[in-house]
Design a protein around this motif. Structure first.
Motif, PDB file in Angstrom:
ATOM      1  N   PRO A 130     -18.583 -13.200  -6.361  1.00  0.00           N
ATOM      2  CA  PRO A 130     -19.962 -13.183  -6.379  1.00  0.00           C
ATOM      3  C   PRO A 130     -20.563 -11.607  -6.326  1.00  0.00           C
ATOM      4  CG  PRO A 130     -19.340 -14.716  -4.901  1.00  0.00           C
ATOM      5  CD  PRO A 130     -18.165 -13.961  -5.118  1.00  0.00           C
ATOM      6  N   GLY A 131     -21.373 -11.396  -7.106  1.00  0.00           N
ATOM      7  CA  GLY A 131     -21.806  -9.582  -7.142  1.00  0.00           C
ATOM      8  C   GLY A 131     -21.032  -8.798  -8.047  1.00  0.00           C
ATOM      9  N   SER A 132     -20.099  -9.614  -8.828  1.00  0.00           N
ATOM     10  CA  SER A 132     -19.399  -8.914  -9.929  1.00  0.00           C
ATOM     11  C   SER A 132     -19.833  -9.084 -11.148  1.00  0.00           C
ATOM     12  CB  SER A 132     -17.965  -9.228  -9.834  1.00  0.00           C
ATOM     13  OG  SER A 132     -17.829 -10.659 -10.160  1.00  0.00           O
TER      14      SER A 132
ATOM     15  N   ALA B 147     -26.938  -2.731 -15.051  1.00  0.00           N
ATOM     16  CA  ALA B 147     -27.181  -2.432 -13.477  1.00  0.00           C
ATOM     17  C   ALA B 147     -26.851  -4.200 -12.895  1.00  0.00           C
ATOM     18  CB  ALA B 147     -28.636  -2.285 -13.314  1.00  0.00           C
ATOM     19  N   LEU B 148     -26.429  -4.016 -11.562  1.00  0.00           N
ATOM     20  CA  LEU B 148     -25.918  -5.253 -10.951  1.00  0.00           C
ATOM     21  C   LEU B 148     -27.468  -5.991 -10.779  1.00  0.00           C
ATOM     22  CD1 LEU B 148     -23.590  -4.338  -8.279  1.00  0.00           C
ATOM     23  CD2 LEU B 148     -23.363  -6.150 -10.103  1.00  0.00           C
ATOM     24  N   SER B 149     -28.601  -5.380 -10.739  1.00  0.00           N
ATOM     25  CA  SER B 149     -29.819  -6.197 -10.644  1.00  0.00           C
ATOM     26  C   SER B 149     -30.373  -6.864 -11.604  1.00  0.00           C
ATOM     27  CB  SER B 149     -31.029  -5.056  -9.998  1.00  0.00           C
ATOM     28  OG  SER B 149     -31.084  -4.063 -10.848  1.00  0.00           O
ATOM     29  N   ASN B 150     -29.690  -6.307 -12.985  1.00  0.00           N
ATOM     30  CA  ASN B 150     -30.034  -7.004 -14.253  1.00  0.00           C
ATOM     31  C   ASN B 150     -28.850  -8.120 -14.487  1.00  0.00           C
ATOM     32  OD1 ASN B 150     -31.436  -4.144 -15.327  1.00  0.00           O
ATOM     33  ND2 ASN B 150     -32.776  -5.862 -15.144  1.00  0.00           N
ATOM     34  N   ILE B 151     -27.733  -7.976 -13.965  1.00  0.00           N
ATOM     35  CA  ILE B 151     -26.813  -8.912 -14.656  1.00  0.00           C
ATOM     36  C   ILE B 151     -25.704  -9.185 -13.491  1.00  0.00           C
ATOM     37  CG2 ILE B 151     -25.647  -6.950 -16.123  1.00  0.00           C
ATOM     38  CD1 ILE B 151     -24.786  -9.683 -17.534  1.00  0.00           C
ATOM     39  N   ASN B 152     -25.462  -9.977 -12.639  1.00  0.00           N
ATOM     40  CA  ASN B 152     -24.472 -10.123 -11.740  1.00  0.00           C
ATOM     41  C   ASN B 152     -24.068 -11.592 -11.720  1.00  0.00           C
ATOM     42  OD1 ASN B 152     -25.844 -11.662  -9.404  1.00  0.00           O
ATOM     43  ND2 ASN B 152     -26.835  -9.529  -9.275  1.00  0.00           N
ATOM     44  N   ILE B 153     -22.641 -12.036 -10.956  1.00  0.00           N
ATOM     45  CA  ILE B 153     -22.355 -13.347 -10.721  1.00  0.00           C
ATOM     46  C   ILE B 153     -22.820 -13.622  -9.397  1.00  0.00           C
ATOM     47  CG2 ILE B 153     -20.224 -14.563 -10.568  1.00  0.00           C
ATOM     48  CD1 ILE B 153     -20.733 -13.442 -13.253  1.00  0.00           C
TER      49      ILE B 153
ATOM     50  N   LEU C 146     -23.593 -16.905 -13.906  1.00  0.00           N
ATOM     51  CA  LEU C 146     -24.038 -15.648 -14.323  1.00  0.00           C
ATOM     52  C   LEU C 146     -25.508 -15.524 -14.325  1.00  0.00           C
ATOM     53  CD1 LEU C 146     -23.470 -13.249 -16.008  1.00  0.00           C
ATOM     54  CD2 LEU C 146     -24.153 -14.190 -18.046  1.00  0.00           C
ATOM     55  N   LEU C 147     -26.062 -14.614 -13.427  1.00  0.00           N
ATOM     56  CA  LEU C 147     -27.342 -14.415 -13.441  1.00  0.00           C
ATOM     57  C   LEU C 147     -27.658 -13.323 -14.042  1.00  0.00           C
ATOM     58  CD1 LEU C 147     -30.165 -15.211 -11.874  1.00  0.00           C
ATOM     59  CD2 LEU C 147     -29.209 -13.641 -10.008  1.00  0.00           C
ATOM     60  N   ILE C 148     -29.094 -13.391 -15.025  1.00  0.00           N
ATOM     61  CA  ILE C 148     -29.496 -12.406 -15.802  1.00  0.00           C
ATOM     62  C   ILE C 148     -30.891 -12.444 -15.460  1.00  0.00           C
ATOM     63  CG2 ILE C 148     -30.254 -11.420 -18.126  1.00  0.00           C
ATOM     64  CD1 ILE C 148     -27.547 -12.312 -18.968  1.00  0.00           C
ATOM     65  N   THR C 149     -31.254 -11.140 -14.866  1.00  0.00           N
ATOM     66  CA  THR C 149     -32.727 -11.042 -14.477  1.00  0.00           C
ATOM     67  C   THR C 149     -33.628  -9.906 -15.085  1.00  0.00           C
ATOM     68  OG1 THR C 149     -31.712 -11.649 -12.309  1.00  0.00           O
ATOM     69  CG2 THR C 149     -34.044 -10.779 -12.175  1.00  0.00           C
ATOM     70  N   PRO C 150     -34.760 -10.118 -15.724  1.00  0.00           N
ATOM     71  CA  PRO C 150     -35.420  -9.186 -16.248  1.00  0.00           C
ATOM     72  C   PRO C 150     -36.298  -8.609 -15.266  1.00  0.00           C
ATOM     73  CG  PRO C 150     -36.007 -11.491 -17.087  1.00  0.00           C
ATOM     74  CD  PRO C 150     -34.897 -11.562 -16.101  1.00  0.00           C
TER      75      PRO C 150
END
Ligand SMILES: *[C@@H]1O[C@H](CO)[C@@H](O)[C@H](O)[C@H]1NC(C)=O
Ligand SMILES: *[C@@H]1O[C@H](CO)[C@@H](O)[C@H](O)[C@H]1NC(C)=O
Length: 243
Positions: A54-56, A89-95, A101-105
């Motif tokens: 997580p977080g990678s 950036a981790l804030s845009n893409i992280n596990i 996979l979480l992608i956040t605009p």
């Protein structure tokens, strides 16, 4: 003759690209627990992110995290007039802790320094990508706010269908669940582009390089679009389906 659809790099895929025939890659399929569907003999590429901490971030051996606003020498704004900048950036893409996979605009206030206050985070999409192409619709464009998001594509290319065989591309995407007005500009999608698009550096060759849009949804609409494009416009848009 070139069949660009069948020499594809997957974009925004969570896992996919199963093909027949030839040797089974049983070790690969066991590792992530993805079973081969009946009629398919081996896996060309897969990733479900479940084995990552997580977080990678997605493994660079499998995924390119595209950054900026275009391919090198490619059309501005990725050719679609999207207003976001892709980042690593981790804030845009992280596990996530669930192994997805979480992608956040993210919309950042200010003039694009990237250090402003986050004003708005979309309903996050898991195992998908998102875009802020029409983000101006979510709030009047004051010319200062800046949208960031993430876009990944497979390192592997020339993912091809063997002659006489069949190729399955599959992904699991969670689309936003917030009401549509809160999802203006959000564009989760999963698609394949012809490898020539990347390899030749001819990023202006769309749609000649070929594109298969497997799932696209915009602005929180429940509609999912599927399209195929090939050849020069106006014949470029070959087929489209609304599903
Ligand atoms: C992953 O992204 C989300 C959404 O921006 C964020 O809340 C979370 O803190 C991020 N995780 C890490 C480890 O940075
Ligand atoms: C938006 O933010 C990104 C990330 O900080 C930055 O690279 C980009 O230049 C900014 N875009 C604009 C238009 O200011």
């Amino acid at each position: 003759m070139l069949f660009p659809f069948f020499a594809a790099a997957l974009l925004f895929s969570t896992w996919g690209a199963l093909a027949a025939p030839t040797q089974p890659h049983s070790q690969l399929s066991r590792r992530s627990g993805i079973a081969l569907p009946p009629g398919y003999s081996h896996i060309i590429f897969q990733d479900d992110f479940s084995l990552l901490p997580p977080g990678s971030q997605p493994s660079p051996s499998k995924w390119i995290i595209a950054t900026g606003t275009s391919y090198p020498n490619g059309p501005a704004n990725w050719g679609t007039n999207e207003i976001q900048t892709y980042t690593k950036a981790l804030s845009n893409i992280n596990i996530t802790s669930s192994g997805t996979l979480l992608i956040t605009p993210l919309r950042v206030s200010g003039s694009g320094s990237g250090s402003g206050n986050v004003l708005d985070s979309s309903s996050s999409t898991s195992s998908s990508s998102s875009s802020a192409a029409a983000a101006a619709a979510a709030a009047p464009d004051n010319g200062k706010d800046n949208w960031t998001s993430a876009r990944i594509e497979t390192v592997a290319d020339h993912i091809a269908c063997p002659p006489g065989g069949k190729l399955l591309m599959s992904a699991s995407l969670k689309f936003g669940s917030a009401p549509s007005p809160s999802q203006m500009g959000i564009w989760p999608s999963f698609w394949a582009l012809g490898s020539e698009f990347r390899r030749s550096g001819k990023f202006d060759q769309w749609p000649a390089a070929g594109e298969i849009d497997i799932a696209e949804s915009t602005n929180g609409s429940p509609d999912v679009w599927r399209l195929c494009t090939a050849g020069p416009p106006p014949a470029g848009r070959a087929t489209s389906f609304l599903g």
